[in-house]
Motif scaffolding. Structure first.
Motif, short mmCIF file in Angstrom:
data_model
loop_
_atom_site.label_atom_id
_atom_site.label_comp_id
_atom_site.label_asym_id
_atom_site.label_seq_id
_atom_site.Cartn_x
_atom_site.Cartn_y
_atom_site.Cartn_z
N UNK A 153 27.38 -15.52 66.86
CA UNK A 153 26.68 -14.25 67.06
C UNK A 153 26.32 -14.04 68.53
N UNK A 154 26.30 -15.12 69.30
CA UNK A 154 26.03 -15.05 70.75
C UNK A 154 27.00 -15.98 71.45
N UNK A 155 27.59 -15.51 72.54
CA UNK A 155 28.54 -16.32 73.29
C UNK A 155 28.02 -16.57 74.71
N UNK A 156 28.03 -17.83 75.11
CA UNK A 156 27.58 -18.22 76.45
C UNK A 156 28.78 -18.72 77.26
N UNK A 157 28.73 -18.51 78.56
CA UNK A 157 29.81 -19.02 79.42
C UNK A 157 29.35 -20.20 80.25
N UNK A 158 28.23 -20.83 79.86
CA UNK A 158 27.72 -22.01 80.55
C UNK A 158 27.51 -23.11 79.52
N UNK A 159 27.49 -24.37 79.94
CA UNK A 159 27.23 -25.46 79.00
C UNK A 159 25.77 -25.49 78.56
N UNK A 160 25.50 -26.26 77.52
CA UNK A 160 24.14 -26.42 77.00
C UNK A 160 23.76 -27.89 76.96
N UNK A 161 22.47 -28.15 77.14
CA UNK A 161 21.93 -29.50 76.99
C UNK A 161 20.82 -29.43 75.95
N UNK A 162 20.97 -30.21 74.88
CA UNK A 162 19.99 -30.24 73.79
C UNK A 162 19.14 -31.49 73.93
N UNK A 208 23.97 -27.17 88.65
CA UNK A 208 23.39 -26.32 89.69
C UNK A 208 22.81 -25.02 89.13
N UNK A 209 22.08 -25.14 88.04
CA UNK A 209 21.40 -23.99 87.45
C UNK A 209 22.19 -23.27 86.38
N UNK A 210 23.51 -23.43 86.36
CA UNK A 210 24.34 -22.75 85.35
C UNK A 210 24.47 -23.62 84.10
N UNK A 211 23.35 -23.79 83.45
CA UNK A 211 23.29 -24.60 82.23
C UNK A 211 22.17 -24.05 81.37
N UNK A 212 22.39 -24.05 80.06
CA UNK A 212 21.38 -23.56 79.12
C UNK A 212 20.64 -24.75 78.53
N UNK A 213 19.32 -24.77 78.71
CA UNK A 213 18.50 -25.84 78.12
C UNK A 213 18.07 -25.42 76.73
N UNK A 214 18.27 -26.32 75.77
CA UNK A 214 17.97 -26.05 74.36
C UNK A 214 17.04 -27.16 73.87
N UNK A 266 16.23 -26.48 87.17
CA UNK A 266 17.44 -27.02 86.55
C UNK A 266 18.30 -25.94 85.91
N UNK A 267 17.67 -24.87 85.44
CA UNK A 267 18.42 -23.84 84.71
C UNK A 267 17.95 -22.45 85.11
N UNK A 268 18.92 -21.55 85.25
CA UNK A 268 18.61 -20.16 85.60
C UNK A 268 18.30 -19.32 84.36
N UNK A 269 18.26 -19.94 83.17
CA UNK A 269 18.11 -19.19 81.93
C UNK A 269 16.86 -19.63 81.17
N UNK A 270 16.27 -18.72 80.40
CA UNK A 270 15.09 -19.09 79.59
C UNK A 270 15.45 -20.20 78.60
N UNK A 271 14.52 -21.11 78.40
CA UNK A 271 14.74 -22.20 77.46
C UNK A 271 14.84 -21.65 76.03
N UNK A 272 15.75 -22.20 75.25
CA UNK A 272 15.92 -21.78 73.84
C UNK A 272 15.20 -22.76 72.93
N UNK A 273 14.40 -22.22 72.02
CA UNK A 273 13.74 -23.02 70.98
C UNK A 273 14.77 -23.27 69.88
N UNK A 274 15.33 -24.45 69.86
CA UNK A 274 16.41 -24.79 68.93
C UNK A 274 15.97 -24.64 67.48
N UNK A 275 14.77 -25.11 67.18
CA UNK A 275 14.31 -25.14 65.79
C UNK A 275 14.12 -23.74 65.20
N UNK A 276 13.77 -22.78 66.04
CA UNK A 276 13.51 -21.42 65.55
C UNK A 276 14.70 -20.49 65.73
N UNK A 277 15.78 -21.01 66.31
CA UNK A 277 16.92 -20.15 66.68
C UNK A 277 17.85 -19.95 65.49
N UNK A 278 17.93 -18.72 65.00
CA UNK A 278 18.80 -18.43 63.85
C UNK A 278 20.15 -17.86 64.30
#
Length: 529
Positions: free
Chosen positions: A224-233, A262-268, A287-299
């Protein structure tokens, strides 16, 4: 008879030819409307009909038509190739099909091409990750390492999808050289303290599931959402409310894992703590240019090109450059912190005593346990020696960004063993950290947590080990008690007893004359004439 047979044969041929000529306009129309030329020649099209001619004995034989059977099979293969042109999994050759099935197959394939063209027209470029796994994508790769003492960690790349609410990461169509977990799934608690079983129960399990076409019960959900950067959980569970553990178990390992992007990473974050995220917002933002994602609440089902589950931890409050895949050092980390908090001093330089300068010293003041019962005298003694003393109680360290500036403005830090000493990470290079070690044969445990890592930080380390006369335990236990005669025997009773008596059960009353002597030595080291 012969003439009659020939006449019948001519009627069959002429009827078949008529049918072919009637179909030709339809073929042309298909080509014009779909802008796609089917891999079927006119000769093959003719070959779909069974033209017969009489044999010498009057029976009907099939006329050789340059391999009619093989041409039929080839058409089926070509149609199947067209339909599977975007199938990432290579399976067995498709079975042959009847002419009706092949005609339907051509229509389906042309429909797929039309839909794909419309998708390209809408989005400007193809977005495979938003489509289920029956659409083309490069083969994914799953790699896991469970051999580390401190943590388990998995890295995935290719078509990787996360669905936080169900706690699952999907690796779609993994390659043959990928890690293949039993039953296609593996679970990880993304908190790097795996030798402490009870601690790990405070971190949520994340399931990693290998999936792909052909495994209906393991089919991945559509993105439902596509990212062009890696993620770290990673997890903010465990002991993350303790400052030492927050830095040791999360901040440094997260730096090890995410800094290279270098900031192009999504923190989860799983076990999401709003308070923790707010407290360490400067680190997370650096560390990241993007808002942190709450994994547990993310549908949402999120597609990423690469995902790390778990973060890279080497040692207590430290980094081993040999183990770091980017060769990071603890001084690199401290430089990163200085940038994240906009700290002004990179280096501590000796203060000129003759010019009236006073080196700054921050004294950490604890409450409840391992507190200095004579802290006012200790502050006064350090000031008498020549330091400008900053007394910092628990209330002073609540604003982390502000206190980082305070510590960075100082040349020396002094405190009894405890989480507060972790603030030494903000000292300028060449600063001095002095650890006051409480009574109870605690020298080695305290050194292994703070003393060992100080040189790697580019700091100088000083110890002050409390004597039996400087502990409040003398007011609780007689001098012939093992607490004084054999402290190691208390250690052998387990960490709970060690904690109860030597860490949580005592305060320290400094011998001020002795303490002043240590302060004088440090003062000489950080000043010049």
């Amino acid at each position: 008879m012969t003439a009659g047979g020939n006449e019948s044969s001519k009627k069959v041929v002429s009827g078949g030819a008529l049918a072919v000529w009637l179909l030709l306009p339809l073929v042309v129309l298909v080509v014009l409307k779909t802008d796609c030329l089917p891999q079927v020649t006119v000769r093959q099209l003719f070959a779909q009909f069974s033209f017969t001619q009489p044999a010498a004995d009057g029976s009907a034989n099939k006329v050789p038509s340059s391999g009619t059977e093989s041409a039929t099979q080839q058409q089926a293969v070509d149609v199947a190739r067209l339909k599977s042109a975007h199938d990432p999994v290579v399976g067995a050759p498709p079975p042959t099909a009847s002419s009706n099935e092949m005609a339907a197959g051509v229509a389906d394939a042309n429909g797929d091409l039309k839909n794909q063209t419309e998708l390209l027209a809408m989005n400007g470029e193809r977005d495979d990750s938003g489509v289920n796994s029956d659409v083309a994508a490069p083969r994914s790769k799953l790699s896991c390492n469970f051999s580390f003492y401190r943590m388990n960690i998995c890295a995935m790349e290719g078509d990787v999808r996360t669905h936080g609410k169900v706690g699952t990461v999907y690796v779609v169509s993994p390659s043959d050289d990928s890690y293949r977990p039993e039953n296609g799934t593996v679970t990880i608690r993304p908190y790097p303290r795996k030798w402490e079983k009870l601690t790990m129960q405070l971190a949520r399990e994340v399931t990693i599931r290998s999936s792909g076409p052909g495994a209906a019960d393991m089919a991945p959900p559509r993105c439902t959402v596509t990212h062009d950067v890696p993620a770290v959980v990673f997890s903010t569970g465990g002991y993350s409310s303790n400052f030492f553990h927050a830095v040791t178990d999360i901040v440094i390992p997260l730096y090890n894992t995410a800094r290279e992007y270098d900031g192009r990473v999504q923190l989860v974050v799983t076990d999401y703590s709003r308070k923790w995220i707010a407290k360490y917002r400067h680190v997370l933002g650096a560390l990241s240019a993007y808002p942190v994602i709450d994994f547990d609440a993310d549908d949402d089902v999120r597609c990423f090109p690469k995902v790390h589950v778990g973060i890279e931890s080497h040692k207590e409050l430290g980094i081993n450059p040999v183990l770091s895949h980017k060769g990071y050092t603890l001084m690199d980390f401290r430089d990163f912190l200085r940038s994240a908090y906009s700290l002004k001093r990179a280096w501590s330089t000796p203060v000129n005593r003759t010019s009236g300068g006073r080196p700054r010293l921050v004294m950490l003041l604890r409450r409840h346990s391992r507190a200095l019962t004579n802290e006012a005298e200790a502050v006064a003694a350090a000031a008498e020696v020549g330091f400008e003393v900053v007394a910092a109680g628990p209330e002073a360290v609540r604003d982390m960004a502000h206190f980082a500036e305070v510590v960075n403005s100082c040349d020396v830090m002094v405190g009894v063993h405890g989480a507060g000493l972790t603030n030494m990470v903000f000292l300028p290079h060449n600063g001095t950290a002095m650890q006051i070690i409480p009574w109870g044969e605690m020298k080695w445990p305290c050194w292994s947590i703070f003393g060992e890592t100080v040189p790697d930080m580019g700091l100088r380390y000083v110890e002050y080990e409390a004597t039996a006369e400087e502990t409040t335990l003398k007011d609780v236990y007689p001098r012939d008690h093992p607490v004084f005669t054999n402290p190691v025997s208390i250690h052998k009773q387990g960490f709970d007893q060690l904690w109860k008596i030597f860490l949580d059960g005592q305060n320290v009353t400094l011998d001020i004359n002795r303490f002043r002597g240590v302060m004088q030595q440090i003062y000489q080291d950080v000043t010049v004439t």
